[in-house]
Design a protein around this motif. Structure first.
Motif, short mmCIF file in Angstrom:
data_model
loop_
_atom_site.label_atom_id
_atom_site.label_comp_id
_atom_site.label_asym_id
_atom_site.label_seq_id
_atom_site.Cartn_x
_atom_site.Cartn_y
_atom_site.Cartn_z
N LYS A 8 0.74 5.70 0.05
CA LYS A 8 -0.08 6.96 -0.20
C LYS A 8 0.02 7.90 -1.26
O LYS A 8 1.32 7.66 -1.73
CB LYS A 8 0.28 7.85 1.12
N THR A 15 0.89 -1.20 0.17
CA THR A 15 0.01 0.04 0.11
C THR A 15 1.03 0.98 -0.18
O THR A 15 1.97 1.15 0.48
CB THR A 15 -1.06 0.20 1.19
N GLU A 67 -4.95 6.06 0.02
CA GLU A 67 -4.16 4.85 0.03
C GLU A 67 -4.48 4.03 -1.25
O GLU A 67 -5.72 4.00 -1.75
CB GLU A 67 -4.34 3.97 1.11
#
Length: 79
Positions: free
Chosen positions: A24, A22, A31
């Motif tokens: 940002k 994941t 996300e």
């Protein structure tokens, strides 16, 4: 290998993103993962499919049984 066509497409769009990754995005809050990318791809696909059916219906075209809309798309090169 993933069997979900939306996950497969997300893997093609984001080739460096591994299944457990994941990150940002530039806004610092959104996300991105293969799962979130796949969900976004599915929303786009469903919207295009529904608009195409609606436009065909408005033109008076004969449409297949609506259950056909539930058949998942095939990802090119993955059949």
């Amino acid at each position: 290998m993933a069997t979900d066509p939306y996950i497969q497409e997300a893997m093609h769009v984001f080739p460096g993103l591994a299944p457990g990754d994941t990150m940002k995005l530039n806004d610092g809050t959104t996300e991105l993962s293969l799962i979130s990318a796949a969900a976004g791809i599915k929303v786009l696909y469903d919207d295009m499919l529904n608009r195409a059916w609606s436009e065909a219906r408005a033109r008076g075209e004969k449409l297949p049984d609506p259950v056909q809309k539930l058949v998942p798309p095939e990802v090119p090169g993955q059949q």
